[in-house]
Design a protein around this motif. Structure first.
Motif, PDB file in Angstrom:
ATOM      1  N   SER A  11       0.859  -1.180   0.000  1.00 34.89           N
ATOM      2  CA  SER A  11       0.000   0.000   0.000  1.00 34.89           C
ATOM      3  C   SER A  11       0.896   1.230   0.000  1.00 34.89           C
ATOM      4  O   SER A  11       1.182   1.819   1.046  1.00 34.89           O
ATOM      5  CB  SER A  11      -0.916   0.007   1.223  1.00 34.89           C
ATOM      6  N   PRO A  12       1.372   1.658  -1.185  1.00 33.51           N
ATOM      7  CA  PRO A  12       2.324   2.765  -1.251  1.00 33.51           C
ATOM      8  C   PRO A  12       1.715   4.117  -0.896  1.00 33.51           C
ATOM      9  O   PRO A  12       2.423   5.021  -0.454  1.00 33.51           O
ATOM     10  CB  PRO A  12       2.798   2.737  -2.702  1.00 33.51           C
ATOM     11  N   PHE A  13       0.382   4.254  -1.107  1.00 28.55           N
ATOM     12  CA  PHE A  13      -0.307   5.498  -0.792  1.00 28.55           C
ATOM     13  C   PHE A  13      -1.635   5.164  -0.107  1.00 28.55           C
ATOM     14  O   PHE A  13      -2.108   4.026  -0.168  1.00 28.55           O
ATOM     15  CB  PHE A  13      -0.572   6.321  -2.056  1.00 28.55           C
ATOM     16  N   GLU A  14      -2.224   6.138   0.506  1.00 29.69           N
ATOM     17  CA  GLU A  14      -3.500   5.927   1.177  1.00 29.69           C
ATOM     18  C   GLU A  14      -4.554   5.456   0.183  1.00 29.69           C
ATOM     19  O   GLU A  14      -4.683   5.992  -0.917  1.00 29.69           O
ATOM     20  CB  GLU A  14      -3.960   7.216   1.848  1.00 29.69           C
ATOM     21  N   ASN A  15      -5.278   4.402   0.564  1.00 32.87           N
ATOM     22  CA  ASN A  15      -6.361   3.814  -0.239  1.00 32.87           C
ATOM     23  C   ASN A  15      -5.880   3.159  -1.531  1.00 32.87           C
ATOM     24  O   ASN A  15      -6.690   2.805  -2.389  1.00 32.87           O
ATOM     25  CB  ASN A  15      -7.433   4.856  -0.585  1.00 32.87           C
ATOM     26  N   ARG A  72      -5.175  -1.296  -7.160  1.00 28.25           N
ATOM     27  CA  ARG A  72      -6.506  -0.861  -6.739  1.00 28.25           C
ATOM     28  C   ARG A  72      -6.447   0.487  -6.022  1.00 28.25           C
ATOM     29  O   ARG A  72      -5.534   0.726  -5.231  1.00 28.25           O
ATOM     30  CB  ARG A  72      -7.134  -1.869  -5.768  1.00 28.25           C
ATOM     31  N   TYR A  73      -7.444   1.309  -6.300  1.00 31.04           N
ATOM     32  CA  TYR A  73      -7.702   2.493  -5.484  1.00 31.04           C
ATOM     33  C   TYR A  73      -9.095   2.333  -4.895  1.00 31.04           C
ATOM     34  O   TYR A  73     -10.065   2.135  -5.637  1.00 31.04           O
ATOM     35  CB  TYR A  73      -7.625   3.783  -6.297  1.00 31.04           C
ATOM     36  N   GLU A  74      -9.215   2.402  -3.576  1.00 29.90           N
ATOM     37  CA  GLU A  74     -10.484   2.148  -2.901  1.00 29.90           C
ATOM     38  C   GLU A  74     -10.809   3.296  -1.950  1.00 29.90           C
ATOM     39  O   GLU A  74     -10.420   3.298  -0.779  1.00 29.90           O
ATOM     40  CB  GLU A  74     -10.427   0.825  -2.134  1.00 29.90           C
ATOM     41  N   GLY A  75     -11.485   4.304  -2.467  1.00 30.42           N
ATOM     42  CA  GLY A  75     -11.958   5.404  -1.651  1.00 30.42           C
ATOM     43  C   GLY A  75     -13.394   5.192  -1.225  1.00 30.42           C
ATOM     44  O   GLY A  75     -14.035   4.199  -1.594  1.00 30.42           O
ATOM     45  N   GLU A  76     -13.925   6.130  -0.445  1.00 28.51           N
ATOM     46  CA  GLU A  76     -15.293   6.005   0.028  1.00 28.51           C
ATOM     47  C   GLU A  76     -16.301   6.178  -1.100  1.00 28.51           C
ATOM     48  O   GLU A  76     -17.381   5.590  -1.057  1.00 28.51           O
ATOM     49  CB  GLU A  76     -15.565   7.033   1.127  1.00 28.51           C
ATOM     50  N   ARG A  77     -15.956   6.973  -2.110  1.00 26.00           N
ATOM     51  CA  ARG A  77     -16.895   7.221  -3.202  1.00 26.00           C
ATOM     52  C   ARG A  77     -16.403   6.705  -4.555  1.00 26.00           C
ATOM     53  O   ARG A  77     -17.206   6.364  -5.406  1.00 26.00           O
ATOM     54  CB  ARG A  77     -17.182   8.718  -3.326  1.00 26.00           C
TER      55      ARG A  77
END
Length: 633
Positions: free
Chosen positions: A236-240, A278-283
């Motif tokens: 996980s190199p960056f947040e989300n 993958r990028y997994e944000g709230e929206r």
């Protein structure tokens, strides 16, 4: 032999580190279902399982280990609610023929995902999950019923989403060694640093003399030595943002021992790569993914080389979803996805490819009366090669959940399913089976209703279902070899599914408070029509796994009974008992497992109908006892 020694020494070196206990709750057993348990497979965004209008079961990492399974394929056959078939021990691929599961008595209706990305081959819709050890898995989510609105083609009877472990913030590590009969070895190392987790595992199984019998052709199936090497990296190199990589390589041999004395042997080498970003944000959620599966076989007759075959499958694609909040209880999830599928079967039909793409939307309305309505639509497109038929299908769905009170939710749903023929079903040319280029896509509907109930000591999920299909693709074995694919005139299954948990002694303050009981299974009545219009049973009618668990910090014991009954093709019913346990010993834990305690004969697949043109059966290898040591540092 040198490889085995190196792997064992690596595991032993790591076992010298200072350890602490892992895998136990301070309070003992945690129920399999809780009202705030989050799932993603039912909606593509996290949602509370109890609020979903779908029947979704979740099995976490510890529960997977408690089944005694050593890989994901074995685990799916033991978690309950799924029928299981296998052509080789420990679920390995046999010359392109994969182990698989039945969903509610429906064969070839499941879609397999890793972190939401499809990994099934376009050639035969196969998947080789025997190369993913349970130690690499965070949880498995199993969604029952049609899910083509969300996931497109292939999600006919259900979706199985394998979620790999994510990196953790602290520095941790685990090492384990395990030995058993049949020369079994299972050794592994995993390390977690802030932002990255990596693991390596090695498994070995000795030669097995009797894993199947071909009665018509009068030979016995044997399995040569099997060696597997598995690697996982999760970062996980960056947040989300997450990067997941799975690699496995194994070699084995399939041996046919004829009564006449002739010996046919196929040496097989298989490699599998899976990568996603993958990028997994709230929206907003988005992913890129790819899968590469290569298999090389060499055939020998009486130790004389006969033929080499190479088969290659790969997928790659992308997907994006966005969640809109519209106010007054309205929510909209919209997205698009694309998958390119490629197969090269040099000895059977050469190179084939296709493109799957679709757009979908799911609309939710939360009414004040604690009623949640969900409506979904998808337009699915499949572009085949020039000269082949393309497909375009509209796939709607609807669901509703009513929160009666804090303990009870009622739910119902319906949806349309769709599945395109595979390259093998269309084009394959072989001694055993021949493709049919005139096949039509499968389609159908699922109807389901049930309830979800939780209280302090009881958890229950029960649903009735009716699944009906048109043009379901089956194999016609009535005319002997080579078999032919055909579209069945009708195909349906109806019945009931359950997942139950009982924790009767939670208020006590003695050893009884750490005891729990679970049961998961289904009863179904699957029926199909053959080429003559006569009805037959395509899958098993009943499956259930019952478990009793005792869990404390220093000691854990699980007993399971897995039952498969009402089977197709005159296969025998069975009830097999398994045991797993671990106990604190020094700075780690001694682990033990006994699969099939009473050495019951388990027929994993076959056809034993007396007048069948080809009578055969495959078996599990029998009792397997394992003893190991696991430490964390």
């Amino acid at each position: 032999m040198k490889k085995k020694i190196v792997v064992f020494l690596m595991a032993c070196v790591f076992s010298q580190y200072t350890l602490q206990a892992e895998g136990f709750s301070q309070d003992g057993i945690t129920p399999s279902y809780t009202s705030d348990e989050m799932v993603v497979t039912a909606t593509r965004f996290p949602v509370k399982e109890k609020e979903s209008s779908r029947f979704v079961t979740v099995v976490d990492s510890e529960e997977l280990k408690e089944t005694g399974a050593t890989n994901v394929m074995e685990a799916l056959g033991r978690i309950g609610g799924l029928g299981y078939k296998s052509l080789a021990p420990i679920g390995i691929n046999k010359q392109g023929m994969n182990s698989a599961v039945y969903v509610r008595g429906i064969e070839d209706g499941e879609l397999i995902l890793i972190n939401g990305s499809p990994v099934q081959q376009a050639s035969s819709k196969g998947y080789d999950l025997s190369c993913i050890p349970v130690e690499q898995i965070e949880r498995i989510e199993v969604l029952k019923g049609a899910a083509s609105t969300l996931y497109g083609a292939d999600a006919m009877a259900g979706v199985i989403n394998i979620v790999t472990k994510k990196p953790v913030s602290e520095k941790t590590g685990t090492a384990s060694v395990e030995f058993g009969n049949e020369e079994w070895m299972n050794h592994g190392i995993s390390l977690s640093l802030p932002g990255i987790t990596a693991g390596f595992r090695y498994q070995h199984l000795g030669e097995l003399d009797d894993v199947g019998r071909q009665f018509s052709k009068k030979y016995t199936n044997a399995l040569g030595e099997t060696d597997k090497y598995m690697v996982n990296v999760n970062a996980s190199p960056f947040e989300n943002t997450y990067i997941d990589y799975q690699y496995s390589w194994y070699e084995t041999a399939f041996i046919d021992l004829y009564d006449s004395g002739k010996v046919e042997r196929t040496d097989q080498e298989s490699s599998f790569h899976f990568l996603n970003l993958r990028y997994e944000g709230e929206r907003f959620r988005s992913k890129l993914f790819g899968m590469h599966d290569k298999r090389i076989t060499e055939d020998y007759v009486d130790n004389v080389f006969d033929e080499e075959k190479e088969r290659l499958n790969y997928n790659y694609g992308a997907e994006s979803d966005y969640r809109f909040t519209l106010g007054k209880g309205f929510e909209l999830v919209a997205g698009a996805d694309y998958v390119h599928r490629f197969a090269d079967y040099k000895n059977n039909y050469g190179e084939k490819k296709r493109d799957d793409y679709g757009i979908f939307a799911e609309f939710k309305k939360d009414f004040k009366q604690d009623v949640l309505l969900t409506l979904g639509v998808r337009e699915q497109f499949i572009d085949n090669e020039e000269g082949s038929t393309d497909y375009d299908s509209f796939l709607p769905s609807a669901g509703v959940t009513w929160k009666v009170n804090e303990n009870l939710n009622l739910f119902a749903n319906t949806g349309k399913a769709f599945k395109a023929p595979t390259f093998t079903q269309l084009y394959y040319e072989g001694r055993v089976v021949v493709g049919n280029p005139d096949l039509q896509p499968e389609s159908g509907w699922t109807y389901e209703a049930g309830f979800k109930w939780d209280c302090k000591s009881v958890s229950a999920r029960i649903a009735g279902f009716y699944m009906t299909y048109e043009d379901k693709i089956e194999i016609d074995r009535s005319q002997g070899r080579p078999y032919h694919y055909f579209n069945a005139g009708s195909y349906n299954s109806q019945g009931v599914e359950w997942k139950l948990g009982l924790y009767p002694f939670t208020d006590r303050h003695d050893f009884l408070s750490d005891i729990s009981f679970t049961s998961a299974g289904y009863w179904a009545y699957p029926v199909a029509e053959n080429t003559d219009g006569d009805e037959y049973q395509p899958g098993p009618k009943f499956q259930n796994t019952f478990a009793v668990s005792y869990a404390t910090l220093p000691f854990n014991l699980d007993l399971q009974c897995r039952i498969l009954a009402g089977r197709e093709d005159d296969l025998e019913n069975y009830a097999a008992f398994d045991m797993t346990g671990k106990v604190k010993a020094g700075k780690g834990y001694v682990t033990c497992a006994v699969e099939n305690i009473f050495d019951t004969e388990i027929q994993t697949t076959g056809n034993l109908v007396e007048d069948a043109s080809s009578r055969f059966v495959y078996y599990e290898p029998g009792r397997l006892a394992r003893l190991g040591y696991t430490i964390s540092f």
